[in-house]
Design a protein around this motif. Structure first.
Motif, PDB file in Angstrom:
ATOM      1  N   GLN A 263       0.830  -1.204   0.000  1.00  0.00           N
ATOM      2  CA  GLN A 263       0.000   0.000   0.000  1.00  0.00           C
ATOM      3  C   GLN A 263       0.864   1.254   0.000  1.00  0.00           C
ATOM      4  N   MET A 264       1.984   1.197   0.721  1.00  0.00           N
ATOM      5  CA  MET A 264       2.868   2.357   0.773  1.00  0.00           C
ATOM      6  C   MET A 264       3.520   2.624  -0.576  1.00  0.00           C
ATOM      7  N   ILE A 265       3.920   1.573  -1.266  1.00  0.00           N
ATOM      8  CA  ILE A 265       4.520   1.746  -2.590  1.00  0.00           C
ATOM      9  C   ILE A 265       3.499   2.347  -3.554  1.00  0.00           C
ATOM     10  N   ASP A 266       2.256   1.862  -3.493  1.00  0.00           N
ATOM     11  CA  ASP A 266       1.205   2.413  -4.351  1.00  0.00           C
ATOM     12  C   ASP A 266       0.956   3.886  -4.024  1.00  0.00           C
ATOM     13  N   GLN A 267       0.929   4.210  -2.720  1.00  0.00           N
ATOM     14  CA  GLN A 267       0.694   5.592  -2.315  1.00  0.00           C
ATOM     15  C   GLN A 267       1.835   6.494  -2.769  1.00  0.00           C
ATOM     16  N   ALA A 268       3.072   6.021  -2.614  1.00  0.00           N
ATOM     17  CA  ALA A 268       4.227   6.811  -3.041  1.00  0.00           C
ATOM     18  C   ALA A 268       4.206   7.036  -4.547  1.00  0.00           C
ATOM     19  N   PRO A 275       8.340   6.459  -9.875  1.00  0.00           N
ATOM     20  CA  PRO A 275       7.806   6.328 -11.238  1.00  0.00           C
ATOM     21  C   PRO A 275       7.032   5.022 -11.408  1.00  0.00           C
ATOM     22  N   GLY A 276       6.096   5.012 -12.364  1.00  0.00           N
ATOM     23  CA  GLY A 276       5.261   3.836 -12.596  1.00  0.00           C
ATOM     24  C   GLY A 276       6.031   2.547 -12.809  1.00  0.00           C
ATOM     25  N   PRO A 277       7.032   2.512 -13.713  1.00  0.00           N
ATOM     26  CA  PRO A 277       7.795   1.275 -13.919  1.00  0.00           C
ATOM     27  C   PRO A 277       8.495   0.798 -12.653  1.00  0.00           C
ATOM     28  N   ALA A 278       9.013   1.748 -11.864  1.00  0.00           N
ATOM     29  CA  ALA A 278       9.684   1.370 -10.617  1.00  0.00           C
ATOM     30  C   ALA A 278       8.683   0.794  -9.624  1.00  0.00           C
ATOM     31  N   ARG A 279       7.454   1.320  -9.620  1.00  0.00           N
ATOM     32  CA  ARG A 279       6.432   0.788  -8.713  1.00  0.00           C
ATOM     33  C   ARG A 279       6.151  -0.678  -9.016  1.00  0.00           C
ATOM     34  N   MET A 280       6.007  -1.010 -10.298  1.00  0.00           N
ATOM     35  CA  MET A 280       5.737  -2.395 -10.674  1.00  0.00           C
ATOM     36  C   MET A 280       6.900  -3.298 -10.282  1.00  0.00           C
ATOM     37  N   LEU A 281       8.126  -2.811 -10.497  1.00  0.00           N
ATOM     38  CA  LEU A 281       9.309  -3.604 -10.169  1.00  0.00           C
ATOM     39  C   LEU A 281       9.409  -3.833  -8.664  1.00  0.00           C
ATOM     40  N   LEU A 282       9.148  -2.781  -7.886  1.00  0.00           N
ATOM     41  CA  LEU A 282       9.245  -2.897  -6.434  1.00  0.00           C
ATOM     42  C   LEU A 282       8.170  -3.824  -5.881  1.00  0.00           C
ATOM     43  N   SER A 283       6.953  -3.695  -6.393  1.00  0.00           N
ATOM     44  CA  SER A 283       5.865  -4.542  -5.906  1.00  0.00           C
ATOM     45  C   SER A 283       6.129  -6.012  -6.206  1.00  0.00           C
ATOM     46  N   ALA A 284       6.654  -6.282  -7.411  1.00  0.00           N
ATOM     47  CA  ALA A 284       6.906  -7.667  -7.802  1.00  0.00           C
ATOM     48  C   ALA A 284       8.046  -8.286  -6.998  1.00  0.00           C
ATOM     49  N   GLY A 285       9.029  -7.470  -6.644  1.00  0.00           N
ATOM     50  CA  GLY A 285      10.194  -8.016  -5.945  1.00  0.00           C
ATOM     51  C   GLY A 285      10.254  -7.647  -4.483  1.00  0.00           C
ATOM     52  N   LEU A 286       9.078  -7.400  -3.870  1.00  0.00           N
ATOM     53  CA  LEU A 286       9.044  -6.899  -2.496  1.00  0.00           C
ATOM     54  C   LEU A 286       9.725  -7.853  -1.518  1.00  0.00           C
ATOM     55  N   GLU A 287       9.424  -9.145  -1.624  1.00  0.00           N
ATOM     56  CA  GLU A 287      10.001 -10.097  -0.673  1.00  0.00           C
ATOM     57  C   GLU A 287      11.517 -10.145  -0.789  1.00  0.00           C
ATOM     58  N   GLN A 288      12.017 -10.050  -2.019  1.00  0.00           N
ATOM     59  CA  GLN A 288      13.463 -10.070  -2.208  1.00  0.00           C
ATOM     60  C   GLN A 288      14.104  -8.779  -1.700  1.00  0.00           C
ATOM     61  N   LEU A 289      13.412  -7.654  -1.930  1.00  0.00           N
ATOM     62  CA  LEU A 289      13.931  -6.373  -1.452  1.00  0.00           C
ATOM     63  C   LEU A 289      14.051  -6.356   0.066  1.00  0.00           C
ATOM     64  N   ALA A 290      13.092  -6.997   0.725  1.00  0.00           N
ATOM     65  CA  ALA A 290      13.100  -7.015   2.188  1.00  0.00           C
ATOM     66  C   ALA A 290      14.278  -7.804   2.746  1.00  0.00           C
ATOM     67  N   LYS A 291      14.903  -8.626   1.916  1.00  0.00           N
ATOM     68  CA  LYS A 291      16.063  -9.405   2.363  1.00  0.00           C
ATOM     69  C   LYS A 291      17.377  -8.655   2.169  1.00  0.00           C
ATOM     70  N   THR A 292      17.303  -7.460   1.557  1.00  0.00           N
ATOM     71  CA  THR A 292      18.523  -6.688   1.328  1.00  0.00           C
ATOM     72  C   THR A 292      19.159  -6.314   2.663  1.00  0.00           C
ATOM     73  N   PRO A 293      20.444  -6.589   2.839  1.00  0.00           N
ATOM     74  CA  PRO A 293      21.082  -6.275   4.125  1.00  0.00           C
ATOM     75  C   PRO A 293      21.306  -4.779   4.298  1.00  0.00           C
TER      76      PRO A 293
END
Length: 338
Positions: A263-268, A275-293
């Protein structure tokens, strides 16, 4: 906001610091401070003449900049012989706020403000406290509870190179009605209401605030071990450190802890921050992003592991770019915009 409160502290410090010189001299000094700042106005600054209280009354004080302004019918600064290094700011319960050129009636429910001076620190405000039960515009509540407490603290070894003073601030802002503010012309990019803010923040300034100084210092960095922000049904906790880089841009690392990441990514994205393309990329890879150290080489507080049901999203601002989970998502904003 913090610069405005520090300015209040300097005005109060002028009263306290010039106790020995009398109310007339103190009034003249505050009038000079107001006259020297193009954003401030007052029709008259006069001695209080209410013994045993010592202080002054400021008639029609006002603050204005391109974003808006605030005007009050009067304000009083008072100190008592029992507490000669502490000043109270007495405010009326009504005034006027200007938003995008339109004037609105301001209401303050039980406003209180005190400033304690540090005589051994160039008459710097050592402690500033500001509270209000409720803030209204045109008789409609826009903020339910305002609480700000700022305490001067030592400048630690991890402070930015530009820092010359530090304040530990505790912030509490409850139930900000963003929809009402948007209807009044304030562009809040569709942030859902109510908005709330609470937590502790360490602020670094590029100078020591003092009535003897020629200008109000600016904030050059901040660090928090936990600042909770609510917006409608969403909530996140911010941990990290941001400073002003040599180009005036935000630089540093924060982690966003939330159970409402999508929801936060959509709101941002709706706000134009992603940007729109970045939103789609972030939403699709959210679980992997959360593992970033977390980048342990960057200065900042300790970053705890996320609670159950939450994700932790590391955000770096470096070289003029914003990176979320290591992925560039946009340009770093000016430091003052954060």
């Amino acid at each position: 906001m913090f610069r405005a409160f520090i300015g209040i502290g300097l005005a109060a410090a002028a009263v306290v610091g010039l106790w020995a010189g009398g109310e007339t001299l103190a009034s003249r000094r505050v009038a000079e401070l107001i006259a020297g700042d193009p954003a401030l106005q007052a029709t008259l600054v006069r001695p209080l003449r209410q013994p045993p209280q010592f202080g002054m009354r400021i008639e029609q004080p006002a603050f204005a900049d391109p974003a808006g302004g605030i005007a009050l019918p009067w304000a009083e600064l008072q100190i008592s012989p029992q507490s000669p290094t502490t000043a109270r700011l007495i405010l009326p319960e009504e005034g006027q706020v200007t938003i995008t050129g339109q004037a609105h009636m301001l209401g303050l429910d039980e406003p209180h403000a005190t400033v304690r001076l540090a005589p051994l620190k160039r008459l710097a405000p050592d402690h500033i406290a500001v509270t209000a039960e409720q803030v209204t515009l045109d008789s409609q509540p826009v903020i339910e509870g305002l609480d700000l407490d700022m305490q001067m603290t030592r400048l630690g070894p991890d402070a930015p190179l530009a820092a010359r003073a530090a304040y530990q601030a505790r912030v509490g802002v409850g139930a900000v009605q963003t929809r009402l503010l948007s209807q009044m012309g304030l562009d809040l990019h569709g942030i859902p209401d109510p908005v709330s803010l609470g937590g502790d923040v360490l602020l670094w300034l590029d100078g020591t605030p003092s009535v003897r100084g020629q200008a109000t210092p600016s904030v050059v960095g901040w660090q928090t071990e936990g600042l909770t922000i609510g917006a409608g049904p969403m909530s996140l906790r911010v941990v990290g450190r941001i400073v002003r880089d040599p180009n005036g841009l935000a630089e540093g690392q924060v982690a966003l802890y939330t159970a409402d990441a999508r929801q936060m990514i959509d709101q941002a994205s709706q706000m134009g921050l992603i940007p729109g393309p970045a939103r789609m990329l972030l939403s699709a890879g959210l679980e992997q992003l959360a593992k970033t150290p977390i980048d342990a080489d960057l200065p900042g507080p300790d970053f705890p592991e996320p609670a159950q049901g939450q994700v932790r999203l590391p955000v770096q601002l470096s070289g003029g770019q914003i990176l979320l989970g290591g992925i560039p998502i946009g340009a770093a904003p000016p430091f003052g915009a954060i």
